[in-house]
Structure formats: structure tokens, C-alpha cells
Design a protein around this motif. Sequence first.
Motif, mmCIF file in Angstrom:
data_model
loop_
_atom_site.group_PDB
_atom_site.id
_atom_site.type_symbol
_atom_site.label_atom_id
_atom_site.label_comp_id
_atom_site.label_asym_id
_atom_site.label_seq_id
_atom_site.Cartn_x
_atom_site.Cartn_y
_atom_site.Cartn_z
ATOM 1 N N SER A 1 -81.939 -76.580 30.070
ATOM 2 C CA SER A 1 -80.471 -77.295 30.476
ATOM 3 C C SER A 1 -79.825 -76.675 31.876
ATOM 4 O O SER A 1 -78.616 -76.969 31.971
ATOM 5 C CB SER A 1 -79.431 -76.819 29.276
ATOM 6 N N LEU A 2 -80.488 -76.019 32.515
ATOM 7 C CA LEU A 2 -80.194 -75.639 34.009
ATOM 8 C C LEU A 2 -80.725 -76.546 34.975
ATOM 9 O O LEU A 2 -81.843 -77.169 34.927
ATOM 10 C CB LEU A 2 -80.501 -74.021 34.065
ATOM 11 N N ALA A 3 -80.183 -76.508 36.276
ATOM 12 C CA ALA A 3 -80.735 -77.206 37.351
ATOM 13 C C ALA A 3 -80.573 -76.636 38.697
ATOM 14 O O ALA A 3 -79.498 -75.918 38.550
ATOM 15 C CB ALA A 3 -80.055 -78.532 37.341
ATOM 16 N N MET A 4 -81.263 -76.865 39.679
ATOM 17 C CA MET A 4 -81.076 -76.586 41.109
ATOM 18 C C MET A 4 -80.053 -77.487 41.458
ATOM 19 O O MET A 4 -79.902 -78.611 41.531
ATOM 20 C CB MET A 4 -82.276 -76.315 41.838
ATOM 21 N N PRO A 5 -79.482 -77.166 42.684
ATOM 22 C CA PRO A 5 -78.465 -77.893 43.589
ATOM 23 C C PRO A 5 -79.187 -79.094 44.476
ATOM 24 O O PRO A 5 -78.535 -79.569 44.949
ATOM 25 C CB PRO A 5 -77.774 -76.991 44.338
ATOM 26 N N GLY A 6 -80.605 -78.938 44.393
ATOM 27 C CA GLY A 6 -81.202 -80.128 45.349
ATOM 28 C C GLY A 6 -82.514 -80.347 44.762
ATOM 29 O O GLY A 6 -82.916 -79.840 43.377
ATOM 30 N N PRO A 7 -83.319 -81.163 45.253
ATOM 31 C CA PRO A 7 -84.740 -81.734 44.723
ATOM 32 C C PRO A 7 -85.576 -80.350 44.066
ATOM 33 O O PRO A 7 -85.598 -79.445 45.069
ATOM 34 C CB PRO A 7 -85.443 -82.496 45.846
ATOM 35 N N TYR A 8 -86.100 -80.526 43.275
ATOM 36 C CA TYR A 8 -87.238 -79.376 42.783
ATOM 37 C C TYR A 8 -87.800 -80.016 41.636
ATOM 38 O O TYR A 8 -87.568 -81.006 40.875
ATOM 39 C CB TYR A 8 -86.173 -78.143 42.145
ATOM 40 N N GLU A 9 -88.863 -79.360 41.279
ATOM 41 C CA GLU A 9 -89.752 -79.675 40.068
ATOM 42 C C GLU A 9 -89.141 -78.991 38.812
ATOM 43 O O GLU A 9 -89.241 -77.454 38.831
ATOM 44 C CB GLU A 9 -91.103 -79.277 40.455
ATOM 45 N N ARG A 10 -88.789 -79.559 37.829
ATOM 46 C CA ARG A 10 -88.041 -79.178 36.748
ATOM 47 C C ARG A 10 -88.887 -77.794 35.938
ATOM 48 O O ARG A 10 -88.398 -77.068 35.628
ATOM 49 C CB ARG A 10 -87.482 -80.215 35.622
ATOM 50 N N HIS A 11 -90.317 -78.226 35.913
ATOM 51 C CA HIS A 11 -91.097 -77.241 35.104
ATOM 52 C C HIS A 11 -91.371 -75.885 35.898
ATOM 53 O O HIS A 11 -91.911 -75.114 35.366
ATOM 54 C CB HIS A 11 -92.447 -78.070 34.891
ATOM 55 N N ARG A 12 -90.996 -75.691 37.283
ATOM 56 C CA ARG A 12 -90.935 -74.735 38.061
ATOM 57 C C ARG A 12 -89.777 -73.983 38.037
ATOM 58 O O ARG A 12 -89.808 -72.896 38.684
ATOM 59 C CB ARG A 12 -91.543 -75.070 39.449
ATOM 60 N N LEU A 13 -88.710 -74.262 37.407
ATOM 61 C CA LEU A 13 -87.656 -73.461 37.359
ATOM 62 C C LEU A 13 -87.614 -72.368 36.180
ATOM 63 O O LEU A 13 -87.850 -73.020 34.730
ATOM 64 C CB LEU A 13 -86.313 -74.189 36.937
ATOM 65 N N LEU A 14 -88.087 -71.292 36.531
ATOM 66 C CA LEU A 14 -88.320 -70.111 35.297
ATOM 67 C C LEU A 14 -87.198 -69.233 35.435
ATOM 68 O O LEU A 14 -86.567 -69.030 36.336
ATOM 69 C CB LEU A 14 -89.771 -69.548 35.790
ATOM 70 N N ALA A 15 -87.330 -68.457 34.203
ATOM 71 C CA ALA A 15 -86.481 -67.454 33.879
ATOM 72 C C ALA A 15 -86.896 -66.342 33.213
ATOM 73 O O ALA A 15 -87.967 -66.510 32.349
ATOM 74 C CB ALA A 15 -84.989 -67.834 33.221
ATOM 75 N N LEU A 16 -86.308 -64.806 33.642
ATOM 76 C CA LEU A 16 -86.541 -63.936 32.912
ATOM 77 C C LEU A 16 -85.389 -63.165 32.236
ATOM 78 O O LEU A 16 -84.497 -62.901 33.095
ATOM 79 C CB LEU A 16 -87.633 -62.902 33.720
ATOM 80 N N GLU A 17 -85.207 -63.032 30.877
ATOM 81 C CA GLU A 17 -83.950 -62.260 30.683
ATOM 82 C C GLU A 17 -84.074 -60.675 30.530
ATOM 83 O O GLU A 17 -85.155 -60.192 30.062
ATOM 84 C CB GLU A 17 -83.581 -62.634 29.077
ATOM 85 N N LEU A 18 -83.247 -59.986 31.174
ATOM 86 C CA LEU A 18 -83.259 -58.715 31.288
ATOM 87 C C LEU A 18 -82.566 -58.256 29.967
ATOM 88 O O LEU A 18 -82.606 -56.681 29.708
ATOM 89 C CB LEU A 18 -82.709 -58.178 32.595
ATOM 90 N N VAL A 19 -81.523 -58.939 29.508
ATOM 91 C CA VAL A 19 -81.099 -58.664 28.294
ATOM 92 C C VAL A 19 -81.273 -59.762 27.136
ATOM 93 O O VAL A 19 -81.002 -60.895 27.681
ATOM 94 C CB VAL A 19 -79.441 -58.682 28.464
ATOM 95 N N GLU A 20 -82.035 -59.470 26.045
ATOM 96 C CA GLU A 20 -82.271 -60.245 25.319
ATOM 97 C C GLU A 20 -81.219 -61.435 24.886
ATOM 98 O O GLU A 20 -80.038 -60.889 24.374
ATOM 99 C CB GLU A 20 -82.904 -59.699 24.062
ATOM 100 N N GLY A 21 -81.396 -62.620 24.738
ATOM 101 C CA GLY A 21 -80.425 -63.925 24.224
ATOM 102 C C GLY A 21 -79.449 -64.106 25.423
ATOM 103 O O GLY A 21 -78.631 -65.059 25.184
ATOM 104 N N VAL A 22 -79.492 -63.623 26.671
ATOM 105 C CA VAL A 22 -78.144 -63.627 27.355
ATOM 106 C C VAL A 22 -78.299 -65.239 28.174
ATOM 107 O O VAL A 22 -77.142 -65.717 28.481
ATOM 108 C CB VAL A 22 -78.204 -62.715 28.666
ATOM 109 N N LEU A 23 -79.332 -65.958 27.979
ATOM 110 C CA LEU A 23 -79.677 -67.247 28.707
ATOM 111 C C LEU A 23 -79.327 -68.296 27.441
ATOM 112 O O LEU A 23 -79.481 -69.609 27.746
ATOM 113 C CB LEU A 23 -80.773 -67.373 29.192
#
Length: 224
Positions: free
Chosen positions: A179-201
Motif C-alpha cells: 500500500s506504499l508507493a514511490m513518488p515517480g516511476p518504479y517497479e512495485r515488486h522492487r519496493l522492499l522494507a525491513l521493520e526494525l520494530v515489529e509491526g511498525v509498518l
Amino acid sequence: MATKWPEGVVSREAPKSFAHDRVSRQDVPTPSVAFGDISPSRGEIARSFVITAETAADVPAREALLDRAMGPKRRRKSSEKLRRGRRPSEGLALVARDASGAVTGTVRLWDVVLGEGGRSALLLGPLAVDPTIKNAGIGSALMRHAIAEAARLGHAAILLVGDAPYYQRFGFSAEKTGSLAMPGPYERHRLLALELVEGVLAGAQGTLKAAGRKLKAQRLLLAA
């Protein structure tokens, strides 16, 4: 359930308010992390390097390295919209140096917010290593040190745009970025995340927006 941490990163307790309770940079100076000769037993080249905080004197070498590693198109990436005219997050501009002190790798992390009035997070990138040096473990060491420093400084999540097969070894995935997006063209499957605090995202949504300290006008040319 405890957060699954990538190898080499130490867990921490979640802050009461991760947007405001970050550890003061003055209270915890960034250490230099030295790495000895990387063992060639895993197919890696034996090479000594050290990871330190980036200094102003490193900027020309860093820019030249990025040009060699990524080419001129690097300035047209969607991530650049979130970096342009901003300073990296405090304490999170790092370089790798060889035995002579030359810059052989770089990584920076940037303050962003997730959507309008959303949660605070970090955007990682660019990560680059001198293309003449291969299989020395510099990129992996920069990643692990950057993640550990971000956690130590009280940040709660890191996002990046990159290849999942590489970054998943550090704990990144696209599981929480649908449900997140970059502000310009990008490949959605390449937007990755790491939670340093569990559940924060959990429930995070919207387009990432720049939130870092602004550069002074005379330094904009050095802000890549």
C-alpha cells in the motif's frame, strides 16, 4: 512473535514514539567498524577495509564511485526525488575505505514519511561498491552496518528500491509495502522494507515523502 533479524544485527526494544524518541546523535557517537581480511574460503577475495562515517572530504570520491558503478541514469531514479536537496539522516552516511584510505563503497539513508502525515522511516540508497572490486563482501558489510546503526539510533523501519534476491538476506521483503508507493516511476515488486520494530509498518499506506534536513543552496550540487 519476535522480529526476525538479519545476521549480524542486534535487536532492540521499540521506542514509545519512534517519531520523537530517537537517540540523540550527541549521546551515541558513530563507531568505526573495522573488518580484517575477508576469508577467501567462501569464494571471496582477501581484502582489508574499514567502514566509517562519511566526511565532506569524501564527497568527490563518492560521486566518482557512484558514476562508475551506476552511470549517469542514477540521477533520474524515483529515489532521487526523495534525496534531492536533502541531507542524509544524521549519522547514516557511511563509506568503506581500503588500507590506503580510498573510498571503495558507499551507502546513505534518508528520512522519509510514509504518506501524508504518516509514519517516519528511512529510505536506503544508493548502495554502491567500486566496480573494480568484486566478491570482497564490502556491500554486505555496508548493509549490515547501516541496519545496525539505524536500529541503534532509534529508527523503526528501512525501505529501499532494489532486487529482492539480494536484499532478502538482510531481512527485506515486499510483504509490507503493497500500500506504499514511490513518488515517480518504479517497479512495485522492487519496493522492499525491513521493520526494525515489529509491526511498525502495519497499515502503512501512501506515497513516500522527503522529510530530511534541507541542504543549503550552495551545497545542492553535492547532494546526489
